[in-house]
Design a protein around this motif. Structure first.
Motif: not given
Length: 375
Positions: A51-57
């Motif tokens: 997951x990336x910052x901001x909740x991007x899978x």
């Protein structure tokens, strides 16, 4: 707002222009309110993010392709059902409205198949992979060539980082003339640097990129050896890759091993810091789709010497925002490096013009250009 899956040939923790591009586009699309997922080809590297910052899978998907031999065909037959299940699972989890392929590779045919099976619009973005791949995959794989042709024909939209890349897609892969859109690379204008690395010299000319033949670092080494430069000026080539040891041997043979620094792969903070302190940044590629490293130099206000082969002449104004030179003309490359190191007024003017130009290449603009093409 649109739900989009950015489907890349490679992603973190690997580093490079495509990885940076997809990372920043994902963040900016997410910030603009779009629902974003990043899909990339499965890899064995440790530290792959989920997951990336901001909740991007982030999902790493198998993308096997068959070769023309019995063992490969049998292996593909065994692995493809599991791979297809992984792609369908990713689709059900993220429910994308558009599948956006970046840097067409093994993930390209799988994305196209998924788009056709689900009726999802396909967008294809070229980053120069058709001519810049270190292993010439499009020269050796008839399957990948034909798959790219079919994907371009079916795509809702086709973009590329430069007109040069679009022209190659038209000439060799059947893209209809004038149907593609140029969406250039971007730069984070406020990216922070890090502490000055201990290996970094006080005065140096810098090149950054993966150490492969297309990047032309061997040409730069030869030019540096020929150039009439002060004895305290060093050459730093930052990046890893298969050509590193050959470059080290070349520097030894040319008698400049003591003036050449090969630190390996640089972290992002190291890149920012190294670029900001350079006397000049050189991009000597034998061919370059765009040259995101040019934007690194512009952001720092550092003079750039850039290849004239490929996309850079489309956005570098020779003599104003940089010096364009054919790197195969090693003597001309040496003279260009001499000029920007020896003429500090020229270096200052080039750097200032580049810094002003960099403002037009924000990642926000890149994301907006893509979003305008989505359904």
């Amino acid at each position: 707002m649109t739900a989009v899956a950015l489907v890349a040939s490679s992603f973190l923790p690997r580093t490079g222009g495509v990885e940076e591009h997809v990372l920043h586009v994902a963040r900016r699309l997410h910030a603009a309110g779009h629902r974003v997922a990043v899909w990339a080809v499965d890899q064995e590297d440790e530290g792959t993010p989920s997951v990336l910052d901001g909740g991007i899978p982030v999902r790493y998907l198998p993308a096997p392709l068959p070769a023309r031999n019995v063992s490969s065909l049998l292996s593909f037959a065994r692995s493809s059902p599991r791979a297809w299940r992984a792609w369908r699972t990713a689709f059900r989890a993220d429910r994308p409205d558009v599948l956006h392929v970046h840097c067409y590779g093994p993930q390209g045919p799988w994305t196209h198949a998924l788009a056709r099976r689900t009726g999802t619009p396909l967008v294809v973005t070229g980053h120069g992979e058709t001519f810049g791949d270190a292993h010439d995959v499009f020269g050796t794989s008839a399957l990948l060539r034909s798959a790219l042709r079919r994907s371009l024909a079916d795509a809702r939209a086709v973009t590329a980082c430069s007109s040069y890349v679009l022209a190659d897609l038209e000439a060799r892969f059947g893209l209809a003339s004038g149907s593609g859109t140029v969406v250039p690379n971007g730069i984070d204008l406020d990216e922070p640097g890090g502490p000055r690395p201990a290996w970094l010299p006080q005065r140096y000319v810098l090149a950054i990129g993966r150490a492969v033949r297309t990047k032309g670092f061997d040409l730069l080494l030869e030019a540096f050896a020929r150039a009439d430069l002060p004895d305290d000026v060093r050459l730093v080539i930052g990046g890893d890759g298969p050509e590193v040891e050959a470059l080290r041997a070349q520097a030894e043979h040319a008698g400049i091993a003591d003036r050449t620094v090969l630190p390996g792969r640089l972290s992002r903070p190291e890149v920012v810091t190294a670029v900001s302190g350079a006397l000049a940044l050189v991009a000597p590629s034998r061919v370059e789709g765009f040259g995101i490293v040019v934007l690194e130099g512009w952001r720092a206000g550092v003079p750039v010497v850039v290849t004239s082969r490929g996309g850079p002449p489309e956005f570098v104004d020779d003599g104003r925002t940089g010096l364009l030179v054919d790197p195969e003309d090693v003597e001309a490359l040496a003279r260009a490096v001499e000029r920007v190191v020896g003429d500090r007024e020229l270096a200052r003017d080039l750097g200032a013009a580049g810094r002003a130009e960099a403002a037009a290449y924000s990642w926000e603009r890149v994301a907006e250009d893509y979003a305008a093409l989505y359904p």
